[in-house]
Scaffold this active site. Structure first.
Site, mmCIF file in Angstrom:
data_model
loop_
_atom_site.group_PDB
_atom_site.id
_atom_site.type_symbol
_atom_site.label_atom_id
_atom_site.label_comp_id
_atom_site.label_asym_id
_atom_site.label_seq_id
_atom_site.Cartn_x
_atom_site.Cartn_y
_atom_site.Cartn_z
ATOM 1 N N ASP A 1 -11.663 -0.686 4.861
ATOM 2 C CA ASP A 1 -10.423 -1.422 4.604
ATOM 3 C C ASP A 1 -10.672 -2.905 4.369
ATOM 4 O O ASP A 1 -10.059 -3.522 3.501
ATOM 5 C CB ASP A 1 -9.463 -1.263 5.791
ATOM 6 C CG ASP A 1 -8.882 0.125 5.882
ATOM 7 O OD1 ASP A 1 -8.473 0.669 4.846
ATOM 8 O OD2 ASP A 1 -8.825 0.676 6.998
ATOM 9 N N ASN B 1 0.828 -1.199 0.000
ATOM 10 C CA ASN B 1 0.000 0.000 0.000
ATOM 11 C C ASN B 1 0.865 1.252 0.000
ATOM 12 O O ASN B 1 0.402 2.339 0.335
ATOM 13 C CB ASN B 1 -0.975 0.018 1.193
ATOM 14 C CG ASN B 1 -0.272 0.117 2.534
ATOM 15 O OD1 ASN B 1 0.942 -0.077 2.640
ATOM 16 N ND2 ASN B 1 -1.020 0.413 3.588
#
Length: 411
Positions: A176, A102
């Site tokens: 998420d 990420n």
């Protein structure tokens, strides 16, 4: 029939990701049997240090949040900015089928870990990346958390609350987890093609796009301009009052879900004791109801408020109408259905506590439930992983002394 092996046994995943979405994806792949090696900086994944946000003990002995996203992995701590640490990182990726990160694009490019660089060296590699807003457009480089890119920018927080009240209190991990599972779906498809053709791909999943997908039905409906689709909206004006939660006599919220209003209306009127309203042209069919929404909302509200929640549970269950009582988190922790359907795992910690952790929501009939091994301590397997990569014990020791790698330091 004996249980089959887990479907991703033999697959190797390298994770260079922090917080929730990327690690959540890698954890799911680990549950499927993949070997997942998590690469952390010497400072560690920030998720290791969020105890104050969750009311749990500080330290690594009982870190439920970290374990939720990092179960069944191993951990190596590398200084990816040093030459030797970067070389070790390269060896890890060279040995992998899947790389998950990420990191933002600029940071990946500076480190030579962007997809364009890696695919030249490892054409079969599947590259999965989580971003806040995607890889294109004016906001592609903005930092993104689910509070911002998912809830706020993604059209959830600004719409899904009663117009007469404040926006919802959002919670960490909600968006998420959806991103993590979306990413795993794309990665598995790319892995299949890589096995078939020898060519991997870059899989991009953003918090922003995932939120748009989640609100897509209403987002598309909003463009027609009907008042009932212009959120935020008063609950009294929602086009179908049989889709709204109502409060019982004992102050519990009863969520009903009857999207086919005309089909469910007569039966529901029987359940709430208002058979006198069956066929009433003010409220039936649904097209006629639209001029009397608030009036009908008050009728349902007053009816539900006359009985305790246990009465409504019995009546709606007998009538086979769709409903659920709005549960609190403490109630969910002891929910019989959740335990019976393998949603939970009881994790024992060195502190002597046993805590309830949630399993990823995909189960297999002919495959045993995966183990739920706690997430690795920071640098716990650093030395072992380096040896597996071909470093001698002397080389490992030298890397640690030079600050290129870090082993676990007991707290």
């Amino acid at each position: 029939m004996s249980a089959m092996k887990r479907p991703l046994e033999g697959v190797k995943v390298i994770e260079l990701a922090t917080f929730v979405a990327g690690p959540c994806c890698a954890r799911y792949l680990a549950d499927l049997g993949a070997e997942v090696i998590k690469v952390e900086s010497f400072q560690g994944d920030p998720l290791r240090f969020t105890a104050v946000n969750e009311g749990r003990p500080a330290g690594e002995a009982e870190n439920t949040s970290y374990d939720l996203e990092n179960a069944n992995k191993t951990c190596i701590c590398l200084n990816t900015k040093s030459k030797a640490g970067r070389e070790a990182m390269e060896k890890l990726i060279a040995s992998a089928d899947i790389f998950i990160t990420n990191w933002r694009q600029n940071a990946l490019e500076r480190s030579g870990l962007d997809y364009e660089s890696l695919k030249e060296r490892y054409p079969k590699l599947v590259f999965g990346i989580v971003s806040g807003y995607g890889e294109k457009g004016p906001d592609k480089d903005l930092p993104g958390f689910d509070f911002t890119a998912f809830f706020a920018r993604g059209g959830v927080m600004g719409t899904m609350f009663d117009k007469d009240n404040l926006p919802m209190n959002v919670i960490a991990g909600f968006g998420d987890h959806q991103v993590g599972m979306n990413l795993s779906s794309g990665i598995l498809a790319a892995l299949y093609r890589a096995r078939e053709t020898g060519y991997g791909d870059k899989v991009v999943v953003s918090l922003f796009h995932s939120a748009l997908w989640d609100v897509a039905i209403m987002l598309q409906s909003a463009q027609y301009g009907h008042p009932s689709t212009q959120y935020p909206i008063s609950r009294k004006k929602i086009a179908n009052p049989l889709q709204v939660a109502h409060k019982s006599k004992d102050d519990r919220w009863l969520q009903i879900a009857m999207p086919r209003y005309d089909f469910f209306y007569p039966k529901f009127m029987e359940v709430i004791g208002r058979t006198d309203l069956i066929g009433n042209p003010r409220y039936y069919p649904q097209s006629a109801l639209q001029d009397n929404l608030e009036e009908f909302y008050e009728i349902i509200k007053e009816s539900i408020a006359k009985e305790d929640i246990s009465v409504w549970v019995e009546k709606l269950t007998v009538a086979d109408l769709p409903f659920a009582v709005a549960k609190t988190w403490n109630e969910l922790l002891v929910d019989e259905q959740a335990w019976a359907s393998d949603c939970f795992h009881a994790m024992e910690y060195p502190t002597g506590a046993t805590r309830t952790l949630v399993r990823p929501p995909v189960l297999f009939e002919s495959t045993e439930l995966p183990p739920y091994k706690r997430g690795p301590y920071l640098g716990e397997q650093t030395e072992d992983i380096l040896v597996q990569l071909g470093y001698s014990k002397e080389q490992v020791k030298a890397m640690i002394e030079a600050g290129d790698a870090m082993p676990h330091k007991a707290q």
